[in-house]
Design an enzyme around this catalytic site. Sequence first.
Site, short mmCIF file in Angstrom:
data_model
loop_
_atom_site.label_atom_id
_atom_site.label_comp_id
_atom_site.label_asym_id
_atom_site.label_seq_id
_atom_site.Cartn_x
_atom_site.Cartn_y
_atom_site.Cartn_z
N PHE A 58 -6.67 -7.07 6.78
CA PHE A 58 -6.89 -6.92 5.34
C PHE A 58 -8.33 -6.49 5.11
CE2 PHE A 58 -7.62 -8.16 0.96
CZ PHE A 58 -6.48 -7.64 0.37
N VAL A 59 -8.51 -5.43 4.35
CA VAL A 59 -9.86 -4.90 4.10
C VAL A 59 -10.14 -4.82 2.60
CG1 VAL A 59 -10.05 -3.58 6.25
CG2 VAL A 59 -8.99 -2.50 4.26
N LYS A 61 -4.80 0.26 -8.98
CA LYS A 61 -6.16 0.57 -9.34
C LYS A 61 -6.95 1.14 -8.17
CE LYS A 61 -6.44 -3.47 -12.34
NZ LYS A 61 -7.00 -4.82 -12.42
N GLY A 62 -6.53 0.80 -6.96
CA GLY A 62 -7.35 1.05 -5.77
C GLY A 62 -7.86 2.45 -5.60
N LYS A 83 -3.01 1.86 8.12
CA LYS A 83 -3.07 0.81 9.15
C LYS A 83 -2.11 1.15 10.28
CE LYS A 83 -4.26 -2.83 5.91
NZ LYS A 83 -3.93 -4.13 5.33
N ASP A 127 -5.30 4.88 -1.66
CA ASP A 127 -6.41 4.28 -0.93
C ASP A 127 -5.99 3.91 0.49
OD1 ASP A 127 -4.67 2.28 -1.75
OD2 ASP A 127 -6.05 1.42 -3.19
N ASP A 132 -0.20 0.56 4.11
CA ASP A 132 -0.02 -0.60 4.99
C ASP A 132 1.42 -0.53 5.52
OD1 ASP A 132 0.14 -3.12 6.12
OD2 ASP A 132 -0.72 -4.18 4.44
N ARG A 170 -14.28 -4.23 -5.31
CA ARG A 170 -13.87 -2.82 -5.41
C ARG A 170 -15.06 -1.87 -5.40
NH1 ARG A 170 -8.35 -2.49 -6.85
NH2 ARG A 170 -7.56 -4.19 -8.13
P1 IMP Z 1 2.09 -1.00 1.38
O1 IMP Z 1 3.21 -0.87 0.39
O2 IMP Z 1 2.32 -2.17 2.31
O3 IMP Z 1 1.82 0.26 2.15
O4 IMP Z 1 0.78 -1.39 0.58
C1 IMP Z 1 0.13 -0.50 -0.22
C2 IMP Z 1 -0.74 -1.14 -1.25
O5 IMP Z 1 -1.07 -2.52 -0.95
C3 IMP Z 1 -2.07 -0.41 -1.29
O6 IMP Z 1 -2.02 0.67 -2.21
C4 IMP Z 1 -3.03 -1.49 -1.72
O7 IMP Z 1 -3.04 -1.60 -3.13
C5 IMP Z 1 -2.44 -2.75 -1.14
N1 IMP Z 1 -3.06 -3.04 0.18
C6 IMP Z 1 -2.51 -2.85 1.39
N2 IMP Z 1 -3.36 -3.22 2.35
C7 IMP Z 1 -4.49 -3.64 1.73
C8 IMP Z 1 -5.76 -4.14 2.21
O8 IMP Z 1 -6.04 -4.27 3.42
N3 IMP Z 1 -6.67 -4.45 1.25
C9 IMP Z 1 -6.43 -4.32 -0.09
N4 IMP Z 1 -5.26 -3.87 -0.57
C10 IMP Z 1 -4.30 -3.52 0.34
#
Ligand code: IMP
Length: 201
Positions: free
Chosen positions: A170-171, A61-62, A149, A118, A121, A183
């Site tokens: 975490f944001v 959803k982000g 990040k 969005d 990470d 959101r």
């Molecule tokens: P990744 O697979 O670790 O890169 O994470 C990606 C997904 O995790 C993003 O699309 C977000 O939905 C969620 N996410 C990662 N970091 C954050 C954060 O700091 N706040 C909120 N959602 C996050």
Amino acid sequence: MSEGDGVGASTTFADHVAEYEKDIDEVLITGEEIQAKIRALADQITEDYRGRELVLIGVLKGAFIIMADLSRHIRLPLQFDFMAVSSYGAATKTSGVVRILKDLDHEIEQRDVLVVEDIVDSGLTLQYLLKNLSTRKPATLEVCALMQKTDVQQVPLDIKYRGFEIPPVFVIGYGLDYAERYRNLPFVATLRPEVYQTIAE
Ligand code: IMP
């Protein structure tokens, strides 16, 4: 509120939603900074794809808020599609195992595709998505991510359009949630530690 920008683009304070004010620790990126960056990214995208028609794929959803703001500054014929994914694991960490909850509505074969995210990470969600989408044979496949990040990416990723590098914390806000809250905040912020203890995951 400034005209033509996202709702509350001029809001820099934690009290945009009075009920959330007590939960906010620090505003990392203000609404104005986000809107300025989005305009710059959209200008670059407009330039790079001039004369072509682009498919924007938002990762729900982000990404729904950045999709809305970014797309209104891209001066090209656009089509929109969305995917919804969920990763297994704790609420504030990605496990790398991705489940598709909603797939695209349309084929992307031979299309110019831009995935709009969005935040990146670990990069595992995006890596999975790009691998999945590339099997559908788009003409081009690139990524626009509002935030990345630093120092936590577990896989090499080529993010052509990147808004901000942020520390590995975490944001919430600007589309990002914790337990489905926050959101609609127009800025990006961290939460006070107590919030994680009081909201059940
Ligand atoms: P990744 O697979 O670790 O890169 O994470 C990606 C997904 O995790 C993003 O699309 C977000 O939905 C969620 N996410 C990662 N970091 C954050 C954060 O700091 N706040 C909120 N959602 C996050």
